[in-house]
Scaffold this motif. Structure first.
Motif, PDB file in Angstrom:
ATOM      1  N   LEU A   1      -3.352   4.480  -6.038  1.00 59.59           N
ATOM      2  CA  LEU A   1      -3.924   4.468  -5.397  1.00 59.59           C
ATOM      3  C   LEU A   1      -4.725   4.551  -4.088  1.00 59.59           C
ATOM      4  CD1 LEU A   1      -2.131   0.381  -5.762  1.00 59.59           C
ATOM      5  CD2 LEU A   1      -4.130   1.761  -7.323  1.00 59.59           C
ATOM      6  N   LEU A   2      -5.998   4.517  -4.266  1.00 56.50           N
ATOM      7  CA  LEU A   2      -6.679   4.966  -3.165  1.00 56.50           C
ATOM      8  C   LEU A   2      -8.140   4.023  -2.815  1.00 56.50           C
ATOM      9  CD1 LEU A   2      -7.476   8.419  -3.955  1.00 56.50           C
ATOM     10  CD2 LEU A   2      -5.139   8.055  -2.557  1.00 56.50           C
ATOM     11  N   TYR A   3      -8.337   4.020  -1.419  1.00 58.28           N
ATOM     12  CA  TYR A   3      -9.041   3.064  -0.960  1.00 58.28           C
ATOM     13  C   TYR A   3     -10.311   4.454  -0.292  1.00 58.28           C
ATOM     14  CZ  TYR A   3     -11.412  -0.446   1.202  1.00 58.28           C
ATOM     15  OH  TYR A   3     -12.880  -1.865   2.013  1.00 58.28           O
ATOM     16  N   ASN A   4     -11.388   4.131  -0.631  1.00 53.52           N
ATOM     17  CA  ASN A   4     -12.057   5.218  -0.229  1.00 53.52           C
ATOM     18  C   ASN A   4     -11.855   5.983   0.437  1.00 53.52           C
ATOM     19  OD1 ASN A   4     -14.474   2.942  -0.633  1.00 53.52           O
ATOM     20  ND2 ASN A   4     -14.197   2.318   0.880  1.00 53.52           N
ATOM     21  N   GLY A   5     -10.616   7.335  -0.803  1.00 53.34           N
ATOM     22  CA  GLY A   5     -10.291   8.384  -0.839  1.00 53.34           C
ATOM     23  C   GLY A   5      -9.069   8.548   0.191  1.00 53.34           C
TER      24      GLY A   5
ATOM     25  N   ASN B   1      -4.836   6.930   1.694  1.00 55.97           N
ATOM     26  CA  ASN B   1      -3.744   6.123   0.350  1.00 55.97           C
ATOM     27  C   ASN B   1      -3.412   4.936   1.105  1.00 55.97           C
ATOM     28  OD1 ASN B   1      -2.938   8.530   0.095  1.00 55.97           O
ATOM     29  ND2 ASN B   1      -1.485   9.430   1.843  1.00 55.97           N
ATOM     30  N   ILE B   2      -3.126   3.678  -0.019  1.00 57.75           N
ATOM     31  CA  ILE B   2      -3.238   2.438   0.382  1.00 57.75           C
ATOM     32  C   ILE B   2      -1.718   2.566  -0.773  1.00 57.75           C
ATOM     33  CG2 ILE B   2      -4.994   1.688   0.883  1.00 57.75           C
ATOM     34  CD1 ILE B   2      -5.952   0.821  -1.876  1.00 57.75           C
ATOM     35  N   ARG B   3      -1.545   1.252  -0.812  1.00 60.24           N
ATOM     36  CA  ARG B   3      -0.609   0.993  -1.852  1.00 60.24           C
ATOM     37  C   ARG B   3      -0.488  -0.799  -2.428  1.00 60.24           C
ATOM     38  NH1 ARG B   3       5.276  -0.234   1.296  1.00 60.24           N
ATOM     39  NH2 ARG B   3       4.977  -1.789   2.926  1.00 60.24           N
ATOM     40  N   MET B   4      -0.599  -1.020  -2.882  1.00 63.52           N
ATOM     41  CA  MET B   4       0.344  -2.569  -3.723  1.00 63.52           C
ATOM     42  C   MET B   4       0.317  -3.660  -2.493  1.00 63.52           C
ATOM     43  SD  MET B   4       1.192  -2.705  -7.802  1.00 63.52           S
ATOM     44  CE  MET B   4       0.478  -4.506  -8.019  1.00 63.52           C
ATOM     45  N   PRO B   5      -0.426  -4.450  -2.892  1.00 61.30           N
ATOM     46  CA  PRO B   5       0.708  -5.379  -1.863  1.00 61.30           C
ATOM     47  C   PRO B   5       1.828  -6.242  -2.388  1.00 61.30           C
ATOM     48  CG  PRO B   5      -1.731  -6.464  -2.512  1.00 61.30           C
ATOM     49  CD  PRO B   5      -1.675  -5.581  -3.536  1.00 61.30           C
TER      50      PRO B   5
ATOM     51  N   ALA C   1      -5.295  -3.766  -4.799  1.00 59.00           N
ATOM     52  CA  ALA C   1      -4.383  -2.835  -3.948  1.00 59.00           C
ATOM     53  C   ALA C   1      -5.069  -3.226  -2.276  1.00 59.00           C
ATOM     54  CB  ALA C   1      -5.682  -1.105  -3.977  1.00 59.00           C
ATOM     55  N   GLY C   2      -4.642  -2.596  -1.270  1.00 56.43           N
ATOM     56  CA  GLY C   2      -4.025  -3.514  -0.972  1.00 56.43           C
ATOM     57  C   GLY C   2      -5.077  -1.961   0.281  1.00 56.43           C
ATOM     58  N   THR C   3      -5.882  -2.519   1.685  1.00 52.48           N
ATOM     59  CA  THR C   3      -7.113  -2.037   2.316  1.00 52.48           C
ATOM     60  C   THR C   3      -7.068  -1.523   3.743  1.00 52.48           C
ATOM     61  OG1 THR C   3      -7.437  -4.471   3.481  1.00 52.48           O
ATOM     62  CG2 THR C   3      -8.237  -4.462   1.343  1.00 52.48           C
TER      63      THR C   3
END
Length: 152
Positions: free
Chosen positions: A55-59, A61-65, A139-141
């Motif tokens: 998971l990525l958020y606008n490139g 690293n993020i993870r699931m909540p 996905a988290g933020t």
């Protein structure tokens, strides 16, 4: 003879690296999956989940909540979050329950997914069909920057 042994060891290590999900995954950089994303009628049940995903958020690293997410977020109606903590590197591949929040509670729907912590400071997930539509993995933020050190 020694060259043959070295070649076999090299081939075995290459096979091992390509079978490790930390080096063989598909990126999901879909900002609508974020917990701040509004409902868009996305249906992960229609997606052909095959293999491991990062998971990525606008490139980034993020993870699931790891806690309940209100429904009508993450680009869908029923929002799937990780019910339990993320693993450490030393844990290897673990199985966790992913819960889907909807009108009757935080875990109205659930599936088992696999998760692995990778040495480069990110996680990979082996997602499965949530078996309900309209539902999606969240996905988290927050940028994930926690150092994942193995337990010694």
């Amino acid at each position: 003879m020694l060259g043959g042994v070295l070649l076999i060891n090299l081939l075995l290590s290459l096979k091992s690296a390509t079978s490790d999900p930390c080096f063989s995954y598909t990126t999901l950089d879909q900002p609508w999956r974020a917990t701040n994303g509004s409902q868009m009628s996305i249906c992960d049940d229609n997606f052909n989940w095959n293999g491991w995903y990062r998971l990525l958020y606008n490139g980034m690293n993020i993870r699931m909540p790891e806690s309940c997410i209100n429904y009508n977020r993450c680009g869908t109606f029923a929002t799937f979050w990780l019910n339990g903590s993320h693993p450490q590197i030393s844990d290897g591949i673990i199985t966790r329950q992913a819960c889907g929040s909807w009108t009757s509670g935080c875990c109205q729907y659930s599936v088992s997914i696999q998760v692995k912590a990778c040495p480069q400071n990110y996680y990979v997930y082996k997602f499965v069909s949530p078996n309900v539509c309209f539902a999606g993995y969240c996905a988290g933020t927050q940028i994930h920057s926690k150092i994942l050190s193995p337990h010694v």
